[in-house]
Design a protein around this motif. Structure first.
Motif, PDB file in Angstrom:
ATOM      1  N   ALA A 214     -22.678 -76.997 109.481  1.00 31.16           N
ATOM      2  CA  ALA A 214     -21.559 -77.787 109.996  1.00 31.16           C
ATOM      3  C   ALA A 214     -20.486 -77.974 108.936  1.00 31.16           C
ATOM      4  O   ALA A 214     -20.785 -78.319 107.794  1.00 31.16           O
ATOM      5  N   VAL A 215     -19.243 -77.740 109.328  1.00 30.31           N
ATOM      6  CA  VAL A 215     -18.088 -77.957 108.458  1.00 30.31           C
ATOM      7  C   VAL A 215     -17.049 -78.741 109.255  1.00 30.31           C
ATOM      8  O   VAL A 215     -16.588 -78.271 110.300  1.00 30.31           O
TER       9      VAL A 215
ATOM     10  N   PRO B 271     -27.390 -78.275 109.338  1.00 31.22           N
ATOM     11  CA  PRO B 271     -27.120 -77.361 110.458  1.00 31.22           C
ATOM     12  C   PRO B 271     -26.392 -78.114 111.567  1.00 31.22           C
ATOM     13  O   PRO B 271     -26.584 -79.315 111.743  1.00 31.22           O
ATOM     14  N   LEU B 272     -25.567 -77.401 112.308  1.00 38.69           N
ATOM     15  CA  LEU B 272     -24.804 -78.004 113.398  1.00 38.69           C
ATOM     16  C   LEU B 272     -25.745 -78.409 114.521  1.00 38.69           C
ATOM     17  O   LEU B 272     -26.551 -77.606 114.975  1.00 38.69           O
ATOM     18  N   GLU B 273     -25.661 -79.683 114.952  1.00 34.30           N
ATOM     19  CA  GLU B 273     -26.426 -80.171 116.106  1.00 34.30           C
ATOM     20  C   GLU B 273     -25.686 -79.828 117.385  1.00 34.30           C
ATOM     21  O   GLU B 273     -24.466 -79.729 117.388  1.00 34.30           O
ATOM     22  N   ASP B 274     -26.433 -79.721 118.461  1.00 31.39           N
ATOM     23  CA  ASP B 274     -25.827 -79.427 119.752  1.00 31.39           C
ATOM     24  C   ASP B 274     -26.360 -80.387 120.799  1.00 31.39           C
ATOM     25  O   ASP B 274     -27.507 -80.256 121.201  1.00 31.39           O
ATOM     26  N   PRO B 275     -25.575 -81.344 121.245  1.00 34.69           N
ATOM     27  CA  PRO B 275     -24.236 -81.700 120.778  1.00 34.69           C
ATOM     28  C   PRO B 275     -24.336 -82.626 119.565  1.00 34.69           C
ATOM     29  O   PRO B 275     -25.344 -83.298 119.367  1.00 34.69           O
ATOM     30  N   PRO B 276     -23.279 -82.672 118.748  1.00 38.98           N
ATOM     31  CA  PRO B 276     -23.279 -83.583 117.599  1.00 38.98           C
ATOM     32  C   PRO B 276     -23.351 -85.040 118.050  1.00 38.98           C
ATOM     33  O   PRO B 276     -22.677 -85.432 118.988  1.00 38.98           O
ATOM     34  N   THR B 277     -24.186 -85.826 117.388  1.00 43.89           N
ATOM     35  CA  THR B 277     -24.324 -87.245 117.695  1.00 43.89           C
ATOM     36  C   THR B 277     -23.545 -88.066 116.673  1.00 43.89           C
ATOM     37  O   THR B 277     -23.104 -87.537 115.649  1.00 43.89           O
ATOM     38  N   GLY B 278     -23.416 -89.372 116.922  1.00 45.96           N
ATOM     39  CA  GLY B 278     -22.732 -90.246 115.968  1.00 45.96           C
ATOM     40  C   GLY B 278     -23.411 -90.248 114.614  1.00 45.96           C
ATOM     41  O   GLY B 278     -22.757 -90.226 113.576  1.00 45.96           O
TER      42      GLY B 278
END
Length: 101
Positions: free
Chosen positions: A52-53, A81-88
């Protein structure tokens, strides 16, 4: 904030595959995914080789199919790593990792 990343609504999908360079011009990897918040009209994240950037401060160069980041390569490669979907909680962790308020 409600996330919306429907592929048809995301104007940044064209960046997928772009080369990514760090603040000093060092190659970091390639954009494999973009996370776009449709309600706000903002790009939130790039996924660079799965990491994640945050979109803040990046410089896109569409004519050269590349993106320059304001972060060193080591920081990107050690990012979550990028979460799917990103959480708070994920957003907060990524912002801390990059030293963003």
């Amino acid at each position: 904030m409600e996330e919306a990343n429907h592929r048809a609504d995301n104007p940044y999908t064209e960046w997928e595959g772009y080369e990514v360079l760090d603040a000093s011009g060092e190659p970091v990897g390639r954009v494999d995914r973009t996370v776009y918040d449709a309600p706000s009209g903002l790009l939130k994240y790039l996924s660079v080789d799965g990491r994640a950037v945050p979109a803040e401060g990046l410089n896109a160069e569409p004519d050269h199919r590349r993106i320059r980041l304001p972060h060193p390569v080591e920081r990107v490669r050690s990012a979550p790593p990028l979460e799917d979907p990103p959480t708070g909680g994920f957003d907060a962790a990524v912002r801390r990792h990059y030293g963003l308020s």
